[in-house]
Structures are given as structure tokens and as C-alpha cells.
Design an enzyme around this catalytic site. Structure first.
Site, short mmCIF file in Angstrom:
data_model
loop_
_atom_site.label_atom_id
_atom_site.label_comp_id
_atom_site.label_asym_id
_atom_site.label_seq_id
_atom_site.Cartn_x
_atom_site.Cartn_y
_atom_site.Cartn_z
N LYS A 141 0.67 -1.26 -0.06
CA LYS A 141 -0.08 -0.05 0.02
C LYS A 141 0.94 1.28 0.08
CE LYS A 141 -1.99 -0.65 3.97
NZ LYS A 141 -1.76 -1.84 4.65
N ARG B 279 -9.40 1.75 9.62
CA ARG B 279 -8.90 0.31 9.97
C ARG B 279 -9.82 -0.55 10.82
NH1 ARG B 279 -3.35 0.91 9.15
NH2 ARG B 279 -1.90 -0.54 10.09
N ARG C 97 12.01 -6.73 5.58
CA ARG C 97 12.17 -5.51 6.01
C ARG C 97 12.78 -5.23 7.45
NH1 ARG C 97 5.99 -3.07 4.82
NH2 ARG C 97 5.96 -3.07 7.00
N ARG D 61 11.81 -2.54 9.66
CA ARG D 61 10.99 -1.67 10.69
C ARG D 61 11.05 -2.38 11.92
NH1 ARG D 61 5.64 0.42 7.95
NH2 ARG D 61 4.75 -0.58 9.82
N ARG E 245 -0.35 -8.27 14.00
CA ARG E 245 -0.64 -7.02 13.12
C ARG E 245 -1.76 -7.74 11.80
NH1 ARG E 245 4.62 -5.12 11.23
NH2 ARG E 245 3.44 -3.80 9.57
P1 ADP Z 1 0.95 -1.72 8.24
O1 ADP Z 1 -0.17 -1.37 7.16
O2 ADP Z 1 2.32 -2.11 7.86
O3 ADP Z 1 0.71 -2.16 9.53
P2 ADP Z 1 0.94 1.16 9.20
O4 ADP Z 1 2.13 2.02 8.69
O5 ADP Z 1 -0.35 1.37 8.45
O6 ADP Z 1 1.64 -0.14 8.67
O7 ADP Z 1 0.59 1.24 10.70
C1 ADP Z 1 1.71 0.89 11.66
C2 ADP Z 1 1.08 0.93 13.01
O8 ADP Z 1 0.43 2.06 13.29
C3 ADP Z 1 -0.08 -0.07 13.29
O9 ADP Z 1 0.13 -1.32 13.42
C4 ADP Z 1 -1.10 0.48 14.31
O10 ADP Z 1 -0.54 0.28 15.53
C5 ADP Z 1 -0.89 1.89 14.13
N1 ADP Z 1 -1.85 2.39 12.91
C6 ADP Z 1 -1.90 3.16 11.96
N2 ADP Z 1 -2.93 3.49 11.27
C7 ADP Z 1 -3.96 3.20 12.30
C8 ADP Z 1 -5.51 3.32 12.31
N3 ADP Z 1 -5.82 3.89 11.26
N4 ADP Z 1 -5.89 2.91 13.45
C9 ADP Z 1 -5.25 2.49 14.58
N5 ADP Z 1 -4.04 2.16 14.48
C10 ADP Z 1 -3.35 2.47 13.43
#
Ligand code: ADP
Length: 188
Positions: A13, A88, A128, A130, A141
Site C-alpha cells: 500500500k 482500520r 523489512r 521496521r 498485525r
Molecule cells: P502496516 O499497514 O504495515 O501495519 P501502518 O504504517 O499502516 O503499517 O501502521 C503501523 C501501525 O500504526 C499499526 O500497526 C497500528 O499500530 C498503527 N496504526 C496506523 N494506522 C492506524 C489506524 N487507522 N488505527 C489504529 N492504529 C493505526
């Protein structure tokens, strides 16, 4: 255009979002990027959100909604925006609908689902660097994606805006599929 990206962690994404915002000339609103920046800067939001992110869990909705509300008020979203990593869960989706209606009198144009199977996700994430890409956190996740985020697909399917994108292939192939799914929308 107002577009959201839905897909498991590692679906690509982030990469495709960057290409799409450049192509369409709209801002990229990534909650993950905003949260990681808040953690680095040790803002109150970052201090609250950090432990959830490290555990692979969703950050509580009130924190996310405040962050998005503030971001959307910056004035550059009038012509559209790409939401990446938000909403989410169903509560966030309903909140986004309300915010778009109230701020711009507009609805979402498209929800793009990046479709990649779990085996490929685990293979990609293992490569990755991270801090939340450790195996136990990846599993957490993926679990939160399956339980909380996947119900959004039905929510957007019912509204007629869901577009499913096959996320397997080269970056160019996937990007071509996204453009086709958006109806070869002209850049704005
Ligand atoms: P990925 O899609 O690889 O999990 P993101 O960068 O979108 O990575 O998100 C990293 C972390 O940030 C998530 O695991 C969560 O803890 C938090 N996060 C991001 N966006 C949201 C959201 N809309 N609601 C709740 N937590 C979020």
C-alpha cells in the site's frame, strides 16, 4: 478524488500510494507515517500511540480520529486525498464518512483493496527493517487486519465503491491495475 487503500501489512500500500498521489496530484494521508513521526518527535500522541504500535495492535480510535481531523483541516484536501492505513475498523470508517460529508460535502470515490495472500505477506515483511516487523508483532498485525479491518471490505462493497486489486506482480503491473480500477481517471 477521495480514495482509501485497504490491505494487510506488507501488501504494498505504501509504495503504490506514493505513486498514486503523484499521479493524481492529491495529498497522501498515511496514519502510520503520521504516528511514526509523532513517536520520533515524542509528542503526546506519539507517547500514547507508541506502545500499541510496538505490540502490533491498533491505536485507540479517539487518538486516530483526532489526528485525522487535525490533518484534514489543513486546507489541502479540498480536491481530494488518498487515505493510507485509515480507516482500520468500522467505527473509523463511519467517522471518515461523517468527516468527508461535513468538511467537503463529499463521499468516498473508491476503496482499493490490495489483495495479497498471507504466505507472500510473511515473506515480504521478513525482509523489512521496521521495528514492528518482528515475527510475533507481524502475527499480531495480521490478526488485527483479519478481525478488525477486513469487515470494511463488505462495508465498501455495499456502497459500490470497492475495487479489488491483485497485489502480486511488479510494481508497474500493480500500478496499472490500480489506474484501470479507477476508470483511467485523469490526473486532477
Ligand atoms: P502496516 O499497514 O504495515 O501495519 P501502518 O504504517 O499502516 O503499517 O501502521 C503501523 C501501525 O500504526 C499499526 O500497526 C497500528 O499500530 C498503527 N496504526 C496506523 N494506522 C492506524 C489506524 N487507522 N488505527 C489504529 N492504529 C493505526
Amino acid at each position: 478524488m477521495r480514495i482509501i487503500f485497504i490491505g494487510p501489512p506488507g501488501a504494498g500500500k505504501g509504495t503504490q500510494s506514493l505513486r498514486l498521489v503523484e499521479y493524481l496530484g492529491i495529498p497522501h494521508l498515511s496514519t502510520g507515517d503520521m504516528l511514526r513521526q509523532a513517536v520520533v518527535e515524542r509528542t503526546p500522541t506519539g507517547v500514547l500511540a507508541g506502545p500499541y504500535m510496538d505490540a502490533g495492535q491498533l491505536v485507540p480510535d479517539d487518538i486516530i480520529l483526532k489526528l485525522m481531523d487535525e490533518r484534514m483541516r489543513k486546507g489541502d484536501c479540498g480536491r481530494g486525498a488518498l487515505f493510507d492505513g485509515f480507516p482500520r475498523n468500522l467505527h473509523q470508517a463511519a467517522a471518515l464518512d461523517r468527516m468527508l460529508e461535513k468538511m467537503f460535502g463529499q463521499a468516498l470515490d473508491a476503496a482499493l483493496e490490495m489483495n495479497v495472500d498471507d504466505a507472500e505477506i510473511i515473506r515480504r515483511l521478513s525482509g523489512r527493517q521496521r521495528t514492528d516487523d518482528r515475527p510475533a508483532v507481524i502475527a499480531e498485525r495480521l490478526k488485527s487486519y483479519w478481525h478488525e479491518t477486513r469487515p470494511l471490505l463488505e462495508y465498501y462493497r455495499q456502497r459500490g465503491v470497492l475495487r479489488v486489486i491483485d497485489g502480486i506482480g511488479t510494481q508497474d503491473q500493480v500500478f496499472d491495475r490500480i489506474k484501470a480500477a479507477l476508470g483511467r481517471q485523469q490526473p486532477v
